[in-house]
Design an enzyme around this catalytic site. Structure first.
Site, PDB file in Angstrom:
ATOM      1  N   ASP A 404       6.221  34.097  21.515  1.00 57.21           N
ATOM      2  CA  ASP A 404       6.437  34.860  20.281  1.00 57.21           C
ATOM      3  C   ASP A 404       5.420  35.995  20.163  1.00 57.21           C
ATOM      4  O   ASP A 404       4.221  35.762  20.025  1.00 57.21           O
ATOM      5  CB  ASP A 404       6.309  33.880  19.099  1.00 57.21           C
ATOM      6  CG  ASP A 404       6.675  34.523  17.781  1.00 57.21           C
ATOM      7  OD1 ASP A 404       7.085  35.698  17.778  1.00 57.21           O
ATOM      8  OD2 ASP A 404       6.545  33.841  16.749  1.00 57.21           O
ATOM      9  N   ASP A 467      13.310  36.970  11.595  1.00 57.43           N
ATOM     10  CA  ASP A 467      13.617  35.564  11.281  1.00 57.43           C
ATOM     11  C   ASP A 467      14.831  35.369  10.380  1.00 57.43           C
ATOM     12  O   ASP A 467      15.029  36.101   9.416  1.00 57.43           O
ATOM     13  CB  ASP A 467      12.423  34.921  10.564  1.00 57.43           C
ATOM     14  CG  ASP A 467      11.236  34.798  11.480  1.00 57.43           C
ATOM     15  OD1 ASP A 467      11.217  35.460  12.532  1.00 57.43           O
ATOM     16  OD2 ASP A 467      10.322  34.038  11.138  1.00 57.43           O
TER      17      ASP A 467
HETATM   18  C1  GAL Z   1       7.816  34.104  13.881  1.00 55.44           C
HETATM   19  C2  GAL Z   1       9.071  33.677  14.616  1.00 55.44           C
HETATM   20  C3  GAL Z   1       9.570  32.407  13.972  1.00 55.44           C
HETATM   21  C4  GAL Z   1       8.495  31.346  14.041  1.00 55.44           C
HETATM   22  C5  GAL Z   1       7.208  31.852  13.428  1.00 55.44           C
HETATM   23  C6  GAL Z   1       6.065  30.885  13.636  1.00 55.44           C
HETATM   24  O1  GAL Z   1       7.324  35.247  14.474  1.00 55.44           O
HETATM   25  O2  GAL Z   1      10.023  34.691  14.556  1.00 55.44           O
HETATM   26  O3  GAL Z   1      10.759  31.982  14.605  1.00 55.44           O
HETATM   27  O4  GAL Z   1       8.301  30.986  15.384  1.00 55.44           O
HETATM   28  O5  GAL Z   1       6.833  33.087  13.970  1.00 55.44           O
HETATM   29  O6  GAL Z   1       4.868  31.347  13.146  1.00 55.44           O
END
Ligand code: GAL
Length: 656
Positions: A404, A467
């Site tokens: 990520d 998200d």
């Molecule tokens: C975001 C991601 C989410 C989740 C989150 C955790 O960047 O898009 O799916 O993983 O971080 O902190």
């Protein structure tokens, strides 16, 4: 100091007048009240209601306050806050309470509008508890009518639900559960098993190792007292894995940063208890927050390479952390051992023990990290330790990695495709060096049209957007915006529109029922099936009701998703408010979704020739698993508000 006095109703607060920007009286709206609570906190002070270990006390205070006062289970109002998530942007841009207030109000009003809450409710929404009750009644009552289970009861005779194409790399461990429904005991036999593999009774899986590349055809037979089923499967030993979209569960949408090993074990246990394991759900993925947070003195911030010196990541991070105002000493911990190996935090005492457990029931395990110094929630990332972390993940026994972007923003000069690719290529090189198949999930929110290059840097899937949330706006925007990206998907490389926000979700320790209506949940599952999207359940599996279990265990719907051609469906027609999507399947048939994006039911006539299907077709309602009588070239059906009709069309007319 803030004085909160509840006068007869939940939000008539009297606050003392040290706040400059708002006058607080009974007439205050709830968002103003929240702002007052926020404002009254001293920098660094943690609000009483904060959940342990949460990085952002403000957000926690807001959520707790809302949950307590405005949300009972099944209530939908909280979403107006979560929907736009503007609080995050404000943290990065500096704070303006007035602006924040305006944004929340705008988000709330949009939310009311979307749900058809009358305008005067918007004005009076929170003037007394009865108003809240009225709104609750309006939504809950109308929504309850939609709770119709379409998936028929499962048959007692055996049915094998394994994808018919499985990919593994040479000399890497094979682990494929054979998912079967039918009245127990069901005997399972495998014929012409690839050399090096065998059927492991204990985990109900095909296990072993195959050295030679090639296609290995084998047969599975499942038999009980009432009947038998058999399928021919190809084990493709080669460079590509994840030949059908990965299916499983992820911790993020339910538990957010509060996740623990217990939650992960329970997810595995409940995949079994609910019977979902018999439909092919297999990955149990830990998302963010399984590691510790680094202190600003951590050696990771002393790494001097071309990236750090260029972008002064440490300074940027220091600012970001100081804005978050969490109590550092409580939340940071040892992030790596003396040899630099990454450590899990106290809530994950033994990663190897955990993955062993997951594997023992035939499931697979997933993990998460970021290419930056830190993850989205400021836990340690893999920066400067990419290979070492890949090796550790393999040693621990993980089968899936979500990588990520998040903290890497501090290191990238811009979002040019070259810069976006750099960290993903680096981790891909690392993953190639481990003796284990690790499905590689790229998460950088669709920047730089990742679908055009995700496969080049080794990705098996890549998120196409930011998200997902459990709102109609979010799932419809994310799902329907997949139109045009179909050329980039295929076996081993999938567009990922994010998790299934069904059941109990909430990104916290206290998941609550999804805000999606039942029709919207059918829409998400059907669209994701047509899109060949990775299927990750975002729900707390310990609290699945029968509606959600049946939503997730329709073998014919899942078979559309898992079809071995791996085509991503395309939008063939858009006639407001209806959209028709079509996906070609390996048996010569087509899956068709007729979606009603409008707020009222529609009666819709679909002429098959309009979507490129000449001649006569037999039509099956996939959710109900029932053939439909048609003229052969036309279908007239009613489609629910925000609902869908999912069909399978087979050439030649069958008169029923
Ligand atoms: C975001 C991601 C989410 C989740 C989150 C955790 O960047 O898009 O799916 O993983 O971080 O902190």
């Amino acid at each position: 100091m803030l004085i909160l006095l509840v006068i007869g109703c939940v939000y008539a607060f009297v606050l003392n007048a040290q706040q400059n920007d708002f006058k607080f009286s009974e007439k205050n709206t709830w968002f103003e009240t929240i702002l007052a609570i926020k404002k009254s906190e001293k920098p660094g002070e943690r609000p009483a209601l904060e959940k342990k270990n949460h990085p952002d006390p403000y957000r926690v205070a807001l959520w707790n306050f809302l949950r307590k006062n405005f949300n009972s289970e099944k209530d939908m109002l909280e979403m107006s806050w979560e929907e736009r998530d503007n609080i995050w942007n404000f943290e990065d841009k500096g704070f303006s309470y007035q602006q924040l207030g305006r944004n929340y109000l705008a988000a709330f009003q949009t939310s009311c509008k979307e749900r058809g809450v009358p305008a005067d409710y918007r004005q009076h929404t929170f003037n007394n508890p009865e108003d809240i009750q009225k709104i609750r009644r309006q939504y809950i009552t109308s929504r309850n009518k939609e709770y119709v289970i379409l998936t028929p009861p499962v048959s007692d005779t055996p049915r094998i639900n394994i994808p018919l194409l499985l990919g593994v790399r040479p000399n890497h461990p094979v682990l494929f559960k054979v998912p079967v429904t039918g009245r127990k005991p069901v005997g399972i036999k495998l014929l012409q098993v690839p050399k090096g593999c065998h059927y492991d009774e204990a985990s109900g899986s095909l296990v072993g190792v195959v050295a030679q590349k090639g296609d290995y055809k084998f047969t599975i037979i499942a038999e009980n007292a009432l009947g038998k089923d058999s399928v021919t499967v190809i084990l493709r030993v080669g460079d590509t894995i994840s030949l059908t979209p990965p299916m499983g569960w992820s911790s993020w949408s339910c538990f957010g940063s509060d996740v623990t090993e217990k939650d992960i074990r329970q997810a595995a246990d409940f995949i079994v208890k609910t019977g979902l394991i018999n439909y092919g759900w297999s990955y149990i993925n830990i998302d963010d927050c399984w590691m510790n947070r680094p202190s600003l003195n951590d050696p990771v911030f002393s790494i001097k390479d071309s990236l750090t010196t260029k972008f002064e990541a440490k300074e940027d991070l220091r600012k970001r952390l100081s804005r978050m105002r969490f109590n550092e000493s409580e939340l940071i911990g040892k992030v790596r051992d003396s040899a630099g190996n990454i450590l899990s935090n106290k809530d994950f005492p033994d990663m190897k023990r955990l993955t062993d457990y997951i594997h023992s029931i035939g499931l697979k395990a997933g993990i998460y990290t970021s290419p930056g110094h830190v993850t989205c929630q400021n836990y340690i990332g893999s920066y400067g330790h990419e290979l070492q972390d890949a090796i550790q993940f393999a040693k621990w026994g993980f089968d899936y990695l979500k990588y990520d972007w998040c903290g890497y923003s501090l290191l990238a000069a811009d979002r040019s495709v070259a810069n976006l690719k750099t960290p993903y290529q680096l981790m891909n090189n690392a993953l190639k060096q481990v003796q284990r198949d690790i499905v590689y999930s790229i998460c950088e929110y669709g920047w730089g049209d990742v679908w055009k290059w995700g496969a080049q840097v080794g990705g098996n899937l890549w998120r196409t957007t930011s998200d997902i949330r459990d709102t109609w706006a979010s799932i419809s925007e994310i799902g329907f915006s997949m139109h045009g990206k179909e050329a980039y998907a295929g076996p081993g490389r999938w567009n990922d529109p994010d998790q299934l926000v069904v059941g109990y979700v909430g990104w916290s320790k206290s998941p609550r029922p999804t805000y999606l209506s039942p029709n919207e949940q059918y829409t998400q599952m059907s669209l994701w099936a047509l899109l060949s999207a990775p299927l990750f359940i975002g729900a707390d599996l310990t609290r699945l009701d029968s509606f959600t279990v049946k939503l997730l265990s329709n073998a014919e719907v899942i078979a559309i998703n898992q079809d071995t051609l791996g085509y991503q469906g395309s939008r063939m027609l858009a006639k407001e408010p209806v959209q028709v999507w079509k996906k070609k399947l390996s048996d010569g048939s087509f899956a068709i979704g007729i979606f009603n994006t409008g707020d009222d039911p529609v009666l819709y006539d679909l002429y098959f020739k309009e979507i490129g299907l000449q001649g006569n077709w037999s039509v099956r309602d996939v959710w109900r698993q029932k053939d439909i009588k048609t003229s052969g070239s036309l279908l007239k059906q009613r489609i629910n508000r925000h609902g869908v009709l999912l069909l399978k069309l087979t050439p030649g007319q069958k008169i029923i």
